[in-house]
Design a protein around this motif. Structure first.
Motif, PDB file in Angstrom:
ATOM      1  N   ARG A 298      -7.227  -7.941  18.159  1.00 32.54           N
ATOM      2  CA  ARG A 298      -6.673  -6.630  18.512  1.00 32.54           C
ATOM      3  C   ARG A 298      -5.914  -5.993  17.348  1.00 32.54           C
ATOM      4  NH1 ARG A 298      -4.702  -8.058  23.381  1.00 32.54           N
ATOM      5  NH2 ARG A 298      -2.502  -8.248  22.774  1.00 32.54           N
ATOM      6  N   GLN A 299      -5.322  -6.809  16.476  1.00 36.80           N
ATOM      7  CA  GLN A 299      -4.549  -6.235  15.370  1.00 36.80           C
ATOM      8  C   GLN A 299      -5.436  -5.399  14.454  1.00 36.80           C
ATOM      9  OE1 GLN A 299      -1.376  -6.632  16.135  1.00 36.80           O
ATOM     10  NE2 GLN A 299      -2.332  -7.936  17.686  1.00 36.80           N
ATOM     11  N   ARG A 300      -6.668  -5.791  14.298  1.00 34.22           N
ATOM     12  CA  ARG A 300      -7.578  -5.035  13.443  1.00 34.22           C
ATOM     13  C   ARG A 300      -7.826  -3.651  14.039  1.00 34.22           C
ATOM     14  NH1 ARG A 300     -11.732  -9.991  11.682  1.00 34.22           N
ATOM     15  NH2 ARG A 300     -10.077 -11.553  11.537  1.00 34.22           N
ATOM     16  N   ARG A 301      -8.003  -3.603  15.345  1.00 35.38           N
ATOM     17  CA  ARG A 301      -8.210  -2.310  15.996  1.00 35.38           C
ATOM     18  C   ARG A 301      -6.955  -1.459  15.906  1.00 35.38           C
ATOM     19  NH1 ARG A 301     -10.570  -5.996  19.794  1.00 35.38           N
ATOM     20  NH2 ARG A 301      -8.850  -5.737  21.296  1.00 35.38           N
ATOM     21  N   ARG A 302      -5.784  -2.067  15.973  1.00 38.20           N
ATOM     22  CA  ARG A 302      -4.528  -1.320  15.905  1.00 38.20           C
ATOM     23  C   ARG A 302      -4.336  -0.691  14.524  1.00 38.20           C
ATOM     24  NH1 ARG A 302       0.132  -4.431  16.526  1.00 38.20           N
ATOM     25  NH2 ARG A 302       1.276  -2.593  17.219  1.00 38.20           N
ATOM     26  N   VAL A 303      -4.744  -1.395  13.471  1.00 38.82           N
ATOM     27  CA  VAL A 303      -4.613  -0.831  12.128  1.00 38.82           C
ATOM     28  C   VAL A 303      -5.563   0.357  11.951  1.00 38.82           C
ATOM     29  CG1 VAL A 303      -4.989  -1.316   9.674  1.00 38.82           C
ATOM     30  CG2 VAL A 303      -3.738  -2.944  11.101  1.00 38.82           C
ATOM     31  N   VAL A 304      -6.763   0.256  12.492  1.00 41.13           N
ATOM     32  CA  VAL A 304      -7.688   1.392  12.443  1.00 41.13           C
ATOM     33  C   VAL A 304      -7.069   2.591  13.151  1.00 41.13           C
ATOM     34  CG1 VAL A 304      -9.950   2.234  13.175  1.00 41.13           C
ATOM     35  CG2 VAL A 304      -9.724  -0.086  12.270  1.00 41.13           C
ATOM     36  N   GLU A 305      -6.393   2.341  14.264  1.00 45.59           N
ATOM     37  CA  GLU A 305      -5.745   3.429  15.000  1.00 45.59           C
ATOM     38  C   GLU A 305      -4.616   4.048  14.188  1.00 45.59           C
ATOM     39  OE1 GLU A 305      -4.506   6.175  17.865  1.00 45.59           O
ATOM     40  OE2 GLU A 305      -6.417   5.153  17.507  1.00 45.59           O
ATOM     41  N   LEU A 306      -3.838   3.246  13.479  1.00 48.39           N
ATOM     42  CA  LEU A 306      -2.785   3.797  12.627  1.00 48.39           C
ATOM     43  C   LEU A 306      -3.382   4.689  11.540  1.00 48.39           C
ATOM     44  CD1 LEU A 306      -0.375   0.727  12.135  1.00 48.39           C
ATOM     45  CD2 LEU A 306      -0.040   2.721  13.604  1.00 48.39           C
ATOM     46  N   ALA A 307      -4.490   4.253  10.962  1.00 49.34           N
ATOM     47  CA  ALA A 307      -5.159   5.065   9.947  1.00 49.34           C
ATOM     48  C   ALA A 307      -5.640   6.386  10.539  1.00 49.34           C
ATOM     49  CB  ALA A 307      -6.329   4.286   9.349  1.00 49.34           C
ATOM     50  N   ARG A 308      -6.199   6.324  11.724  1.00 52.91           N
ATOM     51  CA  ARG A 308      -6.689   7.545  12.378  1.00 52.91           C
ATOM     52  C   ARG A 308      -5.542   8.520  12.621  1.00 52.91           C
ATOM     53  NH1 ARG A 308      -6.948   9.953  16.988  1.00 52.91           N
ATOM     54  NH2 ARG A 308      -5.688   8.341  18.017  1.00 52.91           N
ATOM     55  N   ARG A 309      -4.401   8.010  13.056  1.00 54.74           N
ATOM     56  CA  ARG A 309      -3.242   8.875  13.291  1.00 54.74           C
ATOM     57  C   ARG A 309      -2.798   9.578  12.008  1.00 54.74           C
ATOM     58  NH1 ARG A 309       1.172   5.125  15.875  1.00 54.74           N
ATOM     59  NH2 ARG A 309       2.463   6.867  15.118  1.00 54.74           N
ATOM     60  N   LEU A 310      -2.821   8.849  10.903  1.00 54.63           N
ATOM     61  CA  LEU A 310      -2.323   9.418   9.652  1.00 54.63           C
ATOM     62  C   LEU A 310      -3.231  10.488   9.058  1.00 54.63           C
ATOM     63  CD1 LEU A 310      -0.642   6.551   7.577  1.00 54.63           C
ATOM     64  CD2 LEU A 310       0.403   8.586   8.557  1.00 54.63           C
ATOM     65  N   VAL A 311      -4.511  10.490   9.443  1.00 54.47           N
ATOM     66  CA  VAL A 311      -5.422  11.505   8.895  1.00 54.47           C
ATOM     67  C   VAL A 311      -5.694  12.607   9.897  1.00 54.47           C
ATOM     68  CG1 VAL A 311      -6.501   9.921   7.273  1.00 54.47           C
ATOM     69  CG2 VAL A 311      -7.486  10.177   9.566  1.00 54.47           C
ATOM     70  N   GLY A 312      -4.856  12.709  10.924  1.00 51.62           N
ATOM     71  CA  GLY A 312      -4.952  13.840  11.833  1.00 51.62           C
ATOM     72  C   GLY A 312      -5.822  13.658  13.036  1.00 51.62           C
ATOM     73  N   GLY A 313      -6.212  12.424  13.337  1.00 50.64           N
ATOM     74  CA  GLY A 313      -6.908  12.178  14.590  1.00 50.64           C
ATOM     75  C   GLY A 313      -8.362  11.801  14.467  1.00 50.64           C
ATOM     76  N   THR A 314      -8.961  12.000  13.303  1.00 60.41           N
ATOM     77  CA  THR A 314     -10.351  11.594  13.130  1.00 60.41           C
ATOM     78  C   THR A 314     -10.569  11.090  11.717  1.00 60.41           C
ATOM     79  OG1 THR A 314     -12.671  12.288  13.194  1.00 60.41           O
ATOM     80  CG2 THR A 314     -11.062  13.942  12.487  1.00 60.41           C
ATOM     81  N   LEU A 315     -11.342  10.004  11.597  1.00 58.79           N
ATOM     82  CA  LEU A 315     -11.630   9.405  10.301  1.00 58.79           C
ATOM     83  C   LEU A 315     -12.909   9.955   9.684  1.00 58.79           C
ATOM     84  CD1 LEU A 315     -10.639   5.765  11.247  1.00 58.79           C
ATOM     85  CD2 LEU A 315      -9.634   7.069   9.359  1.00 58.79           C
ATOM     86  N   GLY A 316     -13.646  10.735  10.449  1.00 60.29           N
ATOM     87  CA  GLY A 316     -14.892  11.293   9.943  1.00 60.29           C
ATOM     88  C   GLY A 316     -14.666  12.168   8.728  1.00 60.29           C
ATOM     89  N   ASP A 317     -15.477  11.948   7.703  1.00 58.14           N
ATOM     90  CA  ASP A 317     -15.441  12.725   6.464  1.00 58.14           C
ATOM     91  C   ASP A 317     -14.104  12.613   5.729  1.00 58.14           C
ATOM     92  OD1 ASP A 317     -16.951  14.270   4.671  1.00 58.14           O
ATOM     93  OD2 ASP A 317     -15.958  16.110   5.324  1.00 58.14           O
ATOM     94  N   ARG A 318     -13.379  11.530   5.938  1.00 57.51           N
ATOM     95  CA  ARG A 318     -12.124  11.289   5.217  1.00 57.51           C
ATOM     96  C   ARG A 318     -12.365  10.265   4.102  1.00 57.51           C
ATOM     97  NH1 ARG A 318      -8.513  15.263   6.708  1.00 57.51           N
ATOM     98  NH2 ARG A 318      -8.483  15.485   8.979  1.00 57.51           N
ATOM     99  N   ASP A 319     -11.520  10.342   3.081  1.00 53.75           N
ATOM    100  CA  ASP A 319     -11.552   9.362   1.996  1.00 53.75           C
ATOM    101  C   ASP A 319     -10.429   8.352   2.209  1.00 53.75           C
ATOM    102  OD1 ASP A 319     -13.648  10.241  -0.050  1.00 53.75           O
ATOM    103  OD2 ASP A 319     -12.556  12.110   0.311  1.00 53.75           O
ATOM    104  N   VAL A 320     -10.818   7.092   2.306  1.00 51.87           N
ATOM    105  CA  VAL A 320      -9.864   6.036   2.632  1.00 51.87           C
ATOM    106  C   VAL A 320      -9.871   4.998   1.518  1.00 51.87           C
ATOM    107  CG1 VAL A 320      -9.254   4.215   4.280  1.00 51.87           C
ATOM    108  CG2 VAL A 320     -10.177   6.404   5.099  1.00 51.87           C
ATOM    109  N   ALA A 321      -8.694   4.693   0.992  1.00 50.98           N
ATOM    110  CA  ALA A 321      -8.550   3.637  -0.009  1.00 50.98           C
ATOM    111  C   ALA A 321      -8.066   2.371   0.668  1.00 50.98           C
ATOM    112  CB  ALA A 321      -7.564   4.058  -1.092  1.00 50.98           C
ATOM    113  N   VAL A 322      -8.676   1.250   0.331  1.00 51.99           N
ATOM    114  CA  VAL A 322      -8.309  -0.045   0.911  1.00 51.99           C
ATOM    115  C   VAL A 322      -7.822  -0.955  -0.213  1.00 51.99           C
ATOM    116  CG1 VAL A 322      -9.228  -2.148   1.960  1.00 51.99           C
ATOM    117  CG2 VAL A 322      -9.812   0.086   2.918  1.00 51.99           C
ATOM    118  N   LEU A 323      -6.608  -1.438  -0.076  1.00 50.09           N
ATOM    119  CA  LEU A 323      -6.047  -2.380  -1.039  1.00 50.09           C
ATOM    120  C   LEU A 323      -6.144  -3.778  -0.452  1.00 50.09           C
ATOM    121  CD1 LEU A 323      -2.865  -0.439  -2.254  1.00 50.09           C
ATOM    122  CD2 LEU A 323      -5.212  -0.379  -3.146  1.00 50.09           C
ATOM    123  N   GLY A 324      -7.108  -4.544  -0.946  1.00 51.32           N
ATOM    124  CA  GLY A 324      -7.307  -5.913  -0.485  1.00 51.32           C
ATOM    125  C   GLY A 324      -8.637  -6.098   0.203  1.00 51.32           C
ATOM    126  N   ALA A 325      -9.344  -7.161  -0.200  1.00 53.57           N
ATOM    127  CA  ALA A 325     -10.600  -7.534   0.440  1.00 53.57           C
ATOM    128  C   ALA A 325     -10.598  -8.991   0.861  1.00 53.57           C
ATOM    129  CB  ALA A 325     -11.778  -7.271  -0.503  1.00 53.57           C
TER     130      ALA A 325
END
Length: 441
Positions: A298-325
């Motif tokens: 569930r934590q993985r889904r929660r982080v995706v939700e935090l990202a969605r909130r920060l970009v205004g509600g939708t991740l479509g056509d957004r540029d996302v940087a990920v630090l760590g693989a």
């Protein structure tokens, strides 16, 4: 002493190099010729701090050799460590023992004609309880004097060399005094320095690794469950964890809230223990581990939700940087990486995702070719609408948030590991969200 190490993956390569460091003559065995070639040249096939120098030293000393021939291994020594992988089965949570079985079955015919001293096969692979007894019965059909012991590993990726040479304990699951004596001799330098040597039956030794990892996973998932409560109450999970950890009965270890755990051990081991308990008609005893696993997912889904909130509600056509693989810092291991799981989930929601990692980019690209990759942080973050901090590499704590703000489109950060200085980032103009710390938003 002369020893063989069958399987030169993560556990086997480290164990072989460390046993040579202790002064033993060691022959590592693997079916992958390219891997054996690299090891024989002193090159580790994965990133692990301190291993390269240790491996090269063992090869240069003449104490450490490698081969693809199991027959050569049988002739080389009468003590054989089995260090092959036990991945999760594709269709269940149970451990896949095909590689353990193949290692023992491959060794057995070369022992058929005798001519050896008493053969000791020492399992280090993480296996379900009862495996040692089953393998011993099979091995003794062709080698009546053969003995099987279990000696689980407790390695942490990123600290594996120290964990092998200076372990907190050595567990020896044996059925004979001869096996115990041989293991005491092998680990003599460690025992002389005071390392506890816990002698038990093989079943207990098999169980201790799964039980230990399941307990650690439970502790991690518990603090993440508390982070979910903090999100809806306004409480701060970092202060909560600090206060809990100050209780000596609890302790601060593994109370790090965030993206939770991944890798090749904790998720697999809690599922393997659950599956084995169910096979033994004792599934109710580990029912909580199913919830531990679900909290982790569930934590993985929660982080995706935090990202969605920060970009205004939708991740479509957004540029996302990920630090760590990598699944954790100081490793290039991307198996069941929470960071890559989040990156892929964000990509599937329509975002363009660029990933940076100090060591794991090549492995990440092989596992997730649809993601984009960058070799430096600024390039990964160029034009980003949001930055996701997903693996707590020390290098990321040294990022200058003022300078990085000049690379991004929007200074927005999800600190999914709760390990960056949120005050410094906010002072530099960043909006910061983190699991269990709703006041940052």
């Amino acid at each position: 002493m002369r020893l063989t190490v069958i399987g030169t993956g993560y556990v086997g390569a480290v164990h072989a190099a460390c046993m040579a460091e202790l002064g033993h003559e060691v022959l590592g065995v693997d079916i992958e010729a390219d891997r054996i070639g690299a090891l024989a040249a002193g090159r580790p096939p994965f990133y692990e701090p301190g291993l390269s120098a240790l491996l090269q030293g063992g090869v240069d000393s003449g104490r450490l050799h490698f081969t693809t021939s199991i027959g050569e291994a049988a002739r080389f020594a009468d003590t054989h460590f089995v260090c092959v992988g036990t991945p999760q089965r594709a269709n269940s949570g149970a451990a896949d023992l095909r590689y353990v079985d193949a290692a023992v079955d491959g060794l057995a015919p070369y022992l058929r004609d005798g001519g050896h001293g008493p053969v000791l096969v020492v399992g280090k692979s993480t296996v379900p309880v009862g495996t040692s007894e089953r393998l011993g019965q099979r091995l003794r059909i062709v080698a009546p004097d053969a003995d099987v012991a279990w000696n689980p590993e407790f390695l942490r990726e990123g600290r594996a060399v120290a964990d092998t040479l200076r372990p907190e304990r050595i567990v020896a699951g044996v059925t004979t005094g001869g096996a115990e004596a041989r293991l005491r001799r092998i680990y003599g330098p460690m025992l002389a320095s005071g390392t506890p040597f816990i002698v038990t039956d093989p079943a207990t030794a098999e169980l201790v690794k799964l039980a230990s990892n399941s307990f650690l996973a439970t502790k991690i998932s518990f603090i993440n469950a508390m982070a979910e409560i903090c999100d809806v109450t306004g409480a701060d999970v970092l202060t909560l964890a600090e206060a809990m950890g100050a209780d000596s009965r609890i302790g601060p270890g593994f109370l790090a809230p965030g993206l939770c755990f991944g890798g090749s051990c904790l998720p697999k081991d809690i599922r393997a223990l659950t599956a084995r308990a169910e096979e033994l008609k004792a599934g109710g005893s580990v029912a909580l581990l199913r919830e531990v696993d679900e909290i982790n997912r569930r934590q993985r889904r929660r982080v995706v939700e935090l990202a969605r909130r920060l970009v205004g509600g939708t991740l479509g056509d957004r540029d996302v940087a990920v630090l760590g693989a990598a699944f954790k810092p100081l490793s290039d291991d991307v198996r069941d990486s929470p960071a890559l799981a989040v990156a892929e989930a964000v990509r599937l929601r329509g975002a363009r995702v660029r990933v940076h990692d100090p060591e794991a980019v090549d492995n990440a690209r092989a596992a997730h070719p649809d993601l984009l990759y960058a070799l430096d942080v600024a390039k990964a973050c160029e034009g980003a609408d949001v930055v996701l901090h997903l693996t707590e590499w020390p290098q990321y704590r040294e990022i200058d948030p003022v300078a990085l703000a000049r690379s991004v489109r929007t200074p927005a950060l999800v600190d999914a590991r709760n390990s960056l200085d949120a005050v410094a980032w906010r002072s530099a103009g960043w909006t910061v969200l983190a699991p269990g710390r709703p006041q940052l938003g």
